[in-house]
Motif scaffolding. Structure first.
Motif, mmCIF file in Angstrom:
data_model
loop_
_atom_site.group_PDB
_atom_site.id
_atom_site.type_symbol
_atom_site.label_atom_id
_atom_site.label_comp_id
_atom_site.label_asym_id
_atom_site.label_seq_id
_atom_site.Cartn_x
_atom_site.Cartn_y
_atom_site.Cartn_z
ATOM 1 N N LYS A 143 0.834 -1.219 0.000
ATOM 2 C CA LYS A 143 0.000 0.000 0.000
ATOM 3 C C LYS A 143 0.861 1.259 0.000
ATOM 4 C CE LYS A 143 -4.111 -1.912 2.180
ATOM 5 N NZ LYS A 143 -4.537 -2.362 3.504
ATOM 6 N N VAL A 192 1.785 2.218 -3.404
ATOM 7 C CA VAL A 192 0.679 2.899 -4.079
ATOM 8 C C VAL A 192 0.710 4.391 -3.741
ATOM 9 C CG1 VAL A 192 -1.838 3.139 -4.173
ATOM 10 C CG2 VAL A 192 -0.800 0.858 -4.193
ATOM 11 N N LYS A 193 0.899 4.687 -2.469
ATOM 12 C CA LYS A 193 0.956 6.081 -2.031
ATOM 13 C C LYS A 193 2.096 6.820 -2.737
ATOM 14 C CE LYS A 193 -0.569 7.414 2.507
ATOM 15 N NZ LYS A 193 -0.317 7.222 3.939
ATOM 16 N N GLN A 228 1.085 7.661 -6.153
ATOM 17 C CA GLN A 228 0.153 8.793 -6.144
ATOM 18 C C GLN A 228 0.904 10.114 -5.974
ATOM 19 O OE1 GLN A 228 -2.398 7.454 -2.976
ATOM 20 N NE2 GLN A 228 -3.771 6.337 -4.357
ATOM 21 N N TYR A 229 1.888 10.141 -5.074
ATOM 22 C CA TYR A 229 2.701 11.353 -4.911
ATOM 23 C C TYR A 229 3.452 11.688 -6.198
ATOM 24 C CZ TYR A 229 2.454 12.606 0.060
ATOM 25 O OH TYR A 229 2.050 13.058 1.281
ATOM 26 N N ASN A 237 2.515 10.955 -9.078
ATOM 27 C CA ASN A 237 1.586 11.228 -10.159
ATOM 28 C C ASN A 237 1.874 10.372 -11.401
ATOM 29 O OD1 ASN A 237 -0.685 12.511 -10.924
ATOM 30 N ND2 ASN A 237 0.259 14.532 -11.230
ATOM 31 N N GLU A 291 1.068 6.628 -13.465
ATOM 32 C CA GLU A 291 -0.045 5.706 -13.643
ATOM 33 C C GLU A 291 0.240 4.370 -12.959
ATOM 34 O OE1 GLU A 291 -2.903 4.426 -17.188
ATOM 35 O OE2 GLU A 291 -1.224 5.682 -17.856
ATOM 36 N N TYR A 292 -0.800 3.750 -12.384
ATOM 37 C CA TYR A 292 -0.602 2.433 -11.760
ATOM 38 C C TYR A 292 -1.902 1.643 -11.719
ATOM 39 C CZ TYR A 292 -2.885 4.245 -7.568
ATOM 40 O OH TYR A 292 -3.803 4.773 -6.697
#
Ligand SMILES: *Cc1c(COP(=O)(O)O)cnc(C)c1O
Length: 372
Positions: free
Chosen positions: A93, A96-97, A100-101, A103, A105-106
């Motif tokens: 997880k 994933v974060k 996201q930081y 930016n 694609e995933y």
């Protein structure tokens, strides 16, 4: 010699040897030749652990393991790349974060914390989505202590011609990973887990050919492993102030690791710790979250006893008074706590912990530790 510090039965930082701690009672200039030589030696020794002398390089980075994970992903995944993250715990997880930081694609494949990722699902996703460039996997997911099927994951990723990045933070040095067995772009770990160094430096071991293509990928100057690598290759120095004491301690820890017999010897000691721990705990009625086939010899998750007299904060404090530090659970599937098998400890310390646990249970007036 009496051990005044508590034994750390945690996922890290861990108990280190006296020899490793003693190393830090000096000062080093970061541009001084003895420090530079040591830094070079560490990088070479770490690459040897994965049999990567020919084609891989080790790039160290200041900070905890997460800094190395974030830096590696940011450097290796191009801005137009797409990651597929295999999640069965907090460290999946966390990646994933990071995405996201960044930016970027995933996509994800998520299974419960006591379940390895499905190899069929991985195969399907990679068949269906040509945009995925990199797969991110955790070797031992420290959240539960589960051993993920890295070799099977590697085969599927290679079959689809994608790149694999491995978070082997809690397994590196104790569970074998070799480029002779599995294809990957990078593996990430840190000083303070199975290598038994002190916290403060992480590293990635990266395929040189891949890293050469990564100029300009990173979003961050201090986390740019391409720049870190190029500079270190050019003058053998760190770009920015290195954690000198941490690095000298890591060198001492790696020397002891080699003397002990490397990955196989460490795997054996930790496996004995793990076996001793689990059988002692089972005698008291505790149950493990994982079956023995899924259990890595790194950290063990025990289910919370159902007896309402079992108060975890009290249990923790009482063990701490007896000189053993354990770890709370982080699971979403069941209330639990964790006890680590790693660090500069052996069966004697595990037996000591078991005695402390027995005494604590007697103080708490608990006879049966079976879970709900
Ligand atoms: C310890 C660990 C990390 C890094 O955690 P830090 O607290 O940043 O050192 C990452 N992944 C896994 C699997 C770990 O066990």
């Amino acid at each position: 010699m009496t051990q005044k510090d508590p034994w750390l039965l945690t996922p890290g930082p861990l108990t280190t040897s006296r020899e490793t701690k003693d190393t830090m009672l000096h000062d080093w200039g970061s541009r001084d030749s003895s420090f530079i030589e040591t830094n070079q030696r560490i990088r070479e020794n770490l690459v040897k652990i994965i049999d990567g002398q020919e084609s891989y390089v080790c790039v160290p980075l200041q900070g905890s393991g997460t800094f190395a994970v974030e830096a590696t992903i940011g450097t290796l995944l191009p801005p137009n790349g797409k990651a597929l993250i295999l999640i069965n715990g907090a460290y999946g997880k966390r990646m994933v974060k990071i995405l996201q930081y960044l930016n970027r694609e995933y996509d994800i494949i998520e299974t419960p914390e006591d379940t390895p990722p499905s190899i069929d699902d991985l195969d399907k996703k990679l068949s269906q989505d040509p945009k995925i460039t990199h797969v991110l996997a955790v070797h031992c997911e420290t959240t539960s202590g589960i051993l993920n099927p890295l070799n099977q994951i590697g085969k599927i990723v290679a079959k689809h011609n994608r790149r694999l990045i491995i978070d082997a933070m809690s397994a590196f040095g104790a569970i074998p990973i070799s480029i002779k067995e599995i294809q990957f772009d990078a593996v990430m770990a840190s000083s303070n887990k199975c290598l038994e160094g002190v916290p403060g430096v992480g590293f990635a071991i990266i395929q040189k050919q891949s890293l050469e293509q990564c100029k300009g990928n990173s979003h961050s100057l201090s986390l740019d492993l391409y720049d870190q690598w190029i500079t270190m290759e050019a003058n053998a120095q760190w770009r920015f102030t290195p954690p000198t004491h941490v690095i000298m301690a890591l060198d001492a820890a790696i020397n002891q690791f080699v003397q002990e017999g490397g990955v196989l010897a460490r795997h054996k000691r930790y496996s004995e710790n793990c076996k001793t721990l689990i059988s002692g705990m089972k005698e008291m009625g505790f149950e493990t979250l994982l079956t023995s086939q899924l259990q890595a010899p790194i950290i063990v998750t025990f289910k919370m006893p159902k007896d309402h007299k079992f108060d975890f904060p009290l249990f923790y404090e009482s063990l701490k008074e007896k000189n053993f530090v354990i770890y709370p659970g982080k699971l979403t599937v069941a209330p639990s706590f964790r006890i680590g098998c790693i660090g500069h400890i052996g069966r004697q310390e595990i037996r000591g912990a078991l005695t402390a646990i027995k005494d604590t249970l007697a103080e708490m007036n608990i006879g049966d530790c079976s879970p709900e």
